[in-house]
Each structure stands twice: as C-alpha cells, then as structure tokens.
Write a protein that holds these residues in place. Structure first.
Motif, short mmCIF file in Angstrom:
data_model
loop_
_atom_site.label_atom_id
_atom_site.label_comp_id
_atom_site.label_asym_id
_atom_site.label_seq_id
_atom_site.Cartn_x
_atom_site.Cartn_y
_atom_site.Cartn_z
N GLU A 78 0.75 -1.31 0.01
CA GLU A 78 -0.09 0.00 0.01
C GLU A 78 0.99 1.25 -0.13
OE1 GLU A 78 -2.74 0.11 3.17
OE2 GLU A 78 -4.21 -1.34 1.99
N VAL A 79 2.19 1.00 0.14
CA VAL A 79 3.04 2.34 0.25
C VAL A 79 3.97 2.37 -1.16
CG1 VAL A 79 4.76 3.69 1.63
CG2 VAL A 79 3.09 2.20 2.61
N CYS A 80 4.03 3.47 -1.81
CA CYS A 80 4.84 3.71 -2.68
C CYS A 80 5.87 4.74 -2.17
CB CYS A 80 4.44 4.07 -4.10
SG CYS A 80 3.32 5.76 -4.02
N LEU A 105 2.11 11.75 -8.19
CA LEU A 105 1.25 11.33 -7.37
C LEU A 105 -0.15 10.97 -8.01
CD1 LEU A 105 1.48 14.10 -4.91
CD2 LEU A 105 2.31 11.77 -4.56
N ASP A 106 -0.62 11.51 -9.30
CA ASP A 106 -1.51 11.08 -9.86
C ASP A 106 -1.41 9.59 -10.32
OD1 ASP A 106 -2.76 13.62 -9.78
OD2 ASP A 106 -2.29 13.96 -11.98
N PHE A 107 -0.20 9.10 -10.66
CA PHE A 107 -0.04 7.73 -11.07
C PHE A 107 -0.15 6.77 -9.58
CE2 PHE A 107 3.02 4.04 -11.03
CZ PHE A 107 2.65 3.59 -12.04
N ALA A 108 0.62 7.33 -8.75
CA ALA A 108 0.71 6.53 -7.34
C ALA A 108 -0.96 6.38 -6.92
CB ALA A 108 1.31 7.50 -6.23
N ALA A 109 -1.65 7.22 -6.86
CA ALA A 109 -3.03 7.20 -6.45
C ALA A 109 -3.88 6.03 -7.30
CB ALA A 109 -3.76 8.46 -6.67
N GLN A 110 -3.36 5.62 -8.26
CA GLN A 110 -3.89 4.52 -9.08
C GLN A 110 -3.59 3.05 -8.48
OE1 GLN A 110 -3.64 4.77 -13.18
NE2 GLN A 110 -3.37 7.22 -13.10
N TYR A 112 -1.57 2.76 -5.03
CA TYR A 112 -1.17 2.56 -3.60
C TYR A 112 -1.86 3.55 -2.90
CZ TYR A 112 3.16 0.92 -5.89
OH TYR A 112 3.99 0.40 -6.53
N ARG A 113 -2.01 3.43 -1.65
CA ARG A 113 -2.79 4.14 -0.48
C ARG A 113 -1.95 5.26 -0.27
NH1 ARG A 113 -7.13 3.59 3.24
NH2 ARG A 113 -7.44 5.52 4.07
N TYR A 114 -0.72 4.97 0.21
CA TYR A 114 0.28 6.10 0.75
C TYR A 114 1.44 6.36 -0.14
CZ TYR A 114 -2.34 4.65 4.72
OH TYR A 114 -3.43 4.35 5.50
N CYS A 115 1.83 7.67 -0.12
CA CYS A 115 3.36 7.70 -1.01
C CYS A 115 4.03 8.45 0.05
CB CYS A 115 3.14 8.83 -1.95
SG CYS A 115 4.38 9.11 -2.99
#
Length: 169
Positions: A78-80, A105-110, A112-115
């Motif tokens: 869930e974490v990138c 962040l747009d990519f990550a939100a697709q 993962y839950r957290y960055c």
C-alpha cells in the motif's frame, strides 16, 4: 517543456543530472540515490513493474532537464515512494518539480494508498514543495528504507478525502 515517460535513451542524461545535483549539495554519500544500483538503467528498472514509473522533463528538442518517479517501497503493497526528483539548475524555478510531482502522485493514487519519500533537511525548497503537496513530515524513516543517509521523511495519504486513514509514525 514536456513531461514524458523515461526511455532507455534517457538513462545517461538522468544519471548525470542526479549525480551532479547530489554532488552540488555534498550529498554524494553512501545511503543516497547516488549509489543506487539501478541508476545506470532507470528506464529498464522503472519499466520492469507496472506499479512503478519514471518521467523525464524535456525541452522542445528532447533534452532531458529533470525527472521523478514512483517506486515500490520494500515489501509494502500500500506504500510507494516518490523517488529521484531532480532538475538541472538552469530549469529550476519554472514549475517543473510541481508538474513532475503531480504526475507521480496521480500515478501513485491509482496503485497505492500512501506515498512516502526521503530527503534532507538542508534541501529547503524541496521540503517546502512536499508540504505544499500535502505530505506530512515523519519523525523517523519507515522500516525498510534503503537510503539511510537521509534525515527528513514524509508521507502522504493518497486516499480520497472522505476516506479515513491511519499511518503510524
């Protein structure tokens, strides 16, 4: 300026940008991106997993002037991690970091839950940018960090505002 996914032809340019940037701050130290084993082949590394990506900022003649990426973080699902955000001095102050972070962040939100991200306190402009994007500073790194030389750590909840979340510091 344009932002596009990294290609193998960009590897040498982005490696040089990362190394020169770290050298300029005296941060070419073990435990930093300077010594990451994948640094010479970032395109291949980031393209090896559909939950990872790296983008480069390029001029109209396709000269690489910076980049940023999203990578996996250890065994977390869930974490990138926001990784390797670097811009050459001549291209700084033009909003490229904001564009790269937003793309990441747009990519990550697709996926993962957290960055999460790691940096240095002395990189004040970068730290300010992360706070503007809603990252909150942590007191210590997350377990599993590979960059043990860093002294500032941040995390951002990527869930929509109406969802609740809990990340332990």
């Amino acid at each position: 300026m344009n932002i596009r996914p990294i290609e193998p032809k960009d590897n040498a340019a982005i490696e040089r940008i990362i190394k020169e940037s770290l050298e300029s701050f005296g941060l070419n130290l073990p435990g930093t991106a300077y010594f990451d084993p994948q640094l010479r082949q970032l395109a291949e590394y980031y393209n090896s997993d559909p939950r990872m990506a790296y983008w480069v900022a390029v001029t109209d003649d396709d000269t690489v002037v910076g980049g940023a990426g999203i990578g996996t973080f250890g065994k977390e699902t869930e974490v990138c991690e926001l990784q390797k955000l670097y811009i050459i001095p001549e291209a700084q102050g033009k909003g490229l970091s904001r564009l790269l972070v937003q793309k990441a962040l747009d990519f990550a939100a697709q996926h993962y839950r957290y960055c999460y991200l790691e940096t240095f306190d002395r990189l004040e402009v970068a730290n300010t940018l992360y706070l503007k994007f809603g990252f909150r500073q942590l007191e210590r790194p997350l377990d599993g960090t590979e960059h043990n030389a860093c002294d500032a750590w941040y995390i951002k909840d990527l869930a929509p505002a109406n969802e609740t979340s809990a990340v332990n510091e």
